[in-house]
Design an enzyme around this catalytic site. Structure first.
Site, PDB file in Angstrom:
ATOM      1  N   PRO A  92      -9.273  -3.392  20.889  1.00 46.78           N
ATOM      2  CA  PRO A  92      -8.346  -2.255  20.869  1.00 46.78           C
ATOM      3  C   PRO A  92      -7.526  -2.174  19.591  1.00 46.78           C
ATOM      4  O   PRO A  92      -6.925  -1.142  19.303  1.00 46.78           O
ATOM      5  CB  PRO A  92      -7.455  -2.482  22.097  1.00 46.78           C
ATOM      6  CG  PRO A  92      -7.605  -3.916  22.435  1.00 46.78           C
ATOM      7  CD  PRO A  92      -8.979  -4.304  22.006  1.00 46.78           C
ATOM      8  N   GLU A 119      -7.692 -12.571  27.235  1.00 52.82           N
ATOM      9  CA  GLU A 119      -6.549 -12.030  26.500  1.00 52.82           C
ATOM     10  C   GLU A 119      -6.904 -11.613  25.080  1.00 52.82           C
ATOM     11  O   GLU A 119      -6.350 -10.676  24.538  1.00 52.82           O
ATOM     12  CB  GLU A 119      -5.412 -13.071  26.473  1.00 52.82           C
ATOM     13  CG  GLU A 119      -4.146 -12.601  25.770  1.00 52.82           C
ATOM     14  CD  GLU A 119      -3.472 -11.447  26.498  1.00 52.82           C
ATOM     15  OE1 GLU A 119      -2.701 -10.704  25.862  1.00 52.82           O
ATOM     16  OE2 GLU A 119      -3.723 -11.275  27.709  1.00 52.82           O
ATOM     17  N   ARG A 157     -29.496   6.706  18.258  1.00 56.16           N
ATOM     18  CA  ARG A 157     -30.015   8.077  18.278  1.00 56.16           C
ATOM     19  C   ARG A 157     -30.107   8.675  16.880  1.00 56.16           C
ATOM     20  O   ARG A 157     -30.775   9.695  16.692  1.00 56.16           O
ATOM     21  CB  ARG A 157     -29.155   8.957  19.183  1.00 56.16           C
ATOM     22  CG  ARG A 157     -27.763   9.214  18.664  1.00 56.16           C
ATOM     23  CD  ARG A 157     -26.877   9.889  19.722  1.00 56.16           C
ATOM     24  NE  ARG A 157     -27.443  11.134  20.216  1.00 56.16           N
ATOM     25  CZ  ARG A 157     -27.321  12.301  19.592  1.00 56.16           C
ATOM     26  NH1 ARG A 157     -26.655  12.367  18.448  1.00 56.16           N
ATOM     27  NH2 ARG A 157     -27.851  13.392  20.097  1.00 56.16           N
ATOM     28  N   ASP A 172     -24.951  18.212  15.755  1.00 58.95           N
ATOM     29  CA  ASP A 172     -24.087  17.671  16.804  1.00 58.95           C
ATOM     30  C   ASP A 172     -22.624  17.833  16.420  1.00 58.95           C
ATOM     31  O   ASP A 172     -22.266  17.872  15.243  1.00 58.95           O
ATOM     32  CB  ASP A 172     -24.353  16.175  17.013  1.00 58.95           C
ATOM     33  CG  ASP A 172     -25.643  15.923  17.767  1.00 58.95           C
ATOM     34  OD1 ASP A 172     -26.199  16.880  18.315  1.00 58.95           O
ATOM     35  OD2 ASP A 172     -26.082  14.764  17.798  1.00 58.95           O
TER      36      ASP A 172
END
Length: 248
Positions: A92, A119, A157, A172
């Protein structure tokens, strides 16, 4: 062929993902090779523990460096690629993932994904093994596995011939810097809801212009932040002014 290694404590999570749809097709075409590694198998203690309490105290457990260091080294030795791999830590705290990063990673020969739990990671993993720290969004997941799946799908992809037609991904959302234009298919009139006339006109110049304008409009309405870094043409600037006046 792109070599993709995934270091995880939950290898079963990836079996269904790699055996379906585009990811399966890429493996069958030998565009990508997947290797799922349970890094617990590299633990150098009889109980195969891969985590320990943090120095200085605190809540949670921290992944030890030794299993990750040795697992990454093993993956490097088995891949036998011509240049060092990109080692991606799902975290994160990492840079926010986007299409530009996907396109960058799609040019690599070998990518190793490190999926953590608990953690966090011993800082020496970040400093001496990892090349990229990536977050798929400003939220926290139980582990890095789902984030790795998202990134792998978005990268694979883009590999040559995987989608059948190269232009399949060129329009896209985000690939052009704008969101993708609306799409329609048969029937042309569905319960009184009609397809825009231009799309059935057969005039490809007008169709291309309509798609470009609708792409810009959708971006203006839904993701105006993307336009801050977008180099607008004079025609697009006029369209943008038109959208702004309509909004007033």
């Amino acid at each position: 062929m792109m070599n993709i290694d995934v270091l995880t404590l939950f290898p079963e999570m990836f079996h269904g993902v790699f055996g379906q749809s585009i990811l399966k097709k890429a493996a069958e075409q030998q565009a990508a090779r997947y290797n799922i590694v349970n890094f617990r198998e590299f633990a150098d203690n009889k109980h195969q523990t891969v985590d320990d309490y943090p120095y200085g105290g605190g809540a949670g457990m921290v992944l030890k460096p030794q299993p990750i260091f040795d697992a990454v080294k093993s993956c490097q030795e088995h891949a036998k690629t011509t240049k060092p791999p990109r080692v991606v830590l799902l975290c994160p705290q990492g840079e926010r993932y986007n299409q530009k990063k996907a396109e960058e990673l799609s040019k690599e020969e070998h990518i190793i994904f490190v999926c953590g739990h608990y953690e966090g990671y011993d800082e020496r993993i970040r400093q001496h093994v990892v090349t990229d720290e990536i977050s798929i969004g400003d939220f926290v997941l139980t582990g890095g596995e789902l984030g790795a799946m998202v990134i792998i799908d978005s990268v694979v992809r883009l590999l040559p011939n995987v989608l059948g037609k190269e232009e399949s991904h060129l329009q896209d959302s985000f690939s052009t810097g704008l969101l993708e234009h609306p799409h329609y298919t048969r029937p042309a009139d569905f319960r009184g809801l009609k397809v825009p006339d231009v799309l059935t006109s057969g005039n490809h110049r007008l169709i291309d212009e309509w798609r470009e304008k609708e792409s810009l409009k959708r971006t203006f309405e839904r993701r105006p932040d993307l336009l801050e870094a977008f180099d607008l043409t004079e025609k697009q600037k006029k369209w943008l002014l038109e959208f702004e006046n309509q909004k007033k």
